[in-house]
Scaffold this active site. Structure first.
Site, PDB file in Angstrom:
ATOM      1  N   ARG A   1       3.510  54.806  60.510  1.00  0.00           N
ATOM      2  CA  ARG A   1       3.641  53.815  61.587  1.00  0.00           C
ATOM      3  C   ARG A   1       3.604  52.390  61.028  1.00  0.00           C
ATOM      4  NH1 ARG A   1      -0.852  55.914  65.656  1.00  0.00           N
ATOM      5  NH2 ARG A   1      -1.388  57.232  63.898  1.00  0.00           N
TER       6      ARG A   1
ATOM      7  N   CYS B   1      -1.937  51.765  58.980  1.00  0.00           N
ATOM      8  CA  CYS B   1      -2.062  52.738  60.077  1.00  0.00           C
ATOM      9  C   CYS B   1      -2.886  53.908  59.551  1.00  0.00           C
ATOM     10  CB  CYS B   1      -0.683  53.180  60.580  1.00  0.00           C
ATOM     11  SG  CYS B   1       0.285  54.116  59.384  1.00  0.00           S
TER      12      CYS B   1
END
Length: 186
Positions: free
Chosen positions: A74, A69
């Site tokens: 994330r 990410c």
């Protein structure tokens, strides 16, 4: 949370140089279109279905799937999603695309986009300031509810590592536009 395997961008680049690796980038399409590791494909975190991704892999399911990410947060959540779904050969890329770019590794650049994290700061800060100034200028303390709610939301996001504002912003149309402009690899 289960033990999540991680790999540095340097190690991933070495593996890629020796053969094909499969990398999934879980940022929004707009962030992905801005810049991404050359071999990555985009599957936003809010649309990340581990079973569907594993069913449509380009490589063997025996080979590790690498998840990246912006900076690693994330992708860590996405990796955990895969593990929770029973897929254990999934590896989080430490430092994310920021580290990949900083290391000077091959990327594809497109249209510049504002990161989801930055959008969150703009919205939260703007609403908090509007509420505070509204309370000060009008003398109505009810305006103070807005910064109180924003502060509470940021506090909960910090504790739970789950930002509702970020998830809402990720669904906005400007974050889901695929970049169709010119691209250049560096």
């Amino acid at each position: 949370m289960s033990q999540v395997k991680t790999i540095s961008v340097g190690q991933l680049a070495e593996l890629e140089a020796r053969g094909k690796v499969e990398v999934v980038d879980v940022r929004t399409p707009a962030e992905f279109g801005d810049v991404h590791a050359a071999m990555a494909r985009n599957v936003p975190l809010d649309r990340c279905d581990p079973c569907e991704i594993m069913r449509h892999r380009s490589g063997s399911c025996d080979q590790p799937l690498y998840v990246i990410c912006k900076s690693g947060g994330r992708s860590m959540k996405a990796t955990q999603k895969f593990i929770d779904a029973g897929f254990t050969n999934v590896v989080n890329v430490e430092g994310g695309t920021d580290a990949w770019v900083a290391a000077g590794l091959p990327v594809v650049r497109g249209k510049k986009a504002v990161s989801l994290e930055r959008q969150g700061r703009i919205v939260a800060g703007g609403l908090a300031a509007a509420g505070a100034f509204g309370a000060l200028l009008s003398g109505n303390v009810l305006w103070a509810i807005i910064p109180a709610l924003m502060g509470s939301g940021l506090f909960l996001a910090g504790i739970t590592d789950c930002c509702m504002l970020g998830m809402l912003l990720a669904k906005m149309p400007w974050n889901n536009v695929q970049d169709t402009g010119s691209r250049c690899s560096t």
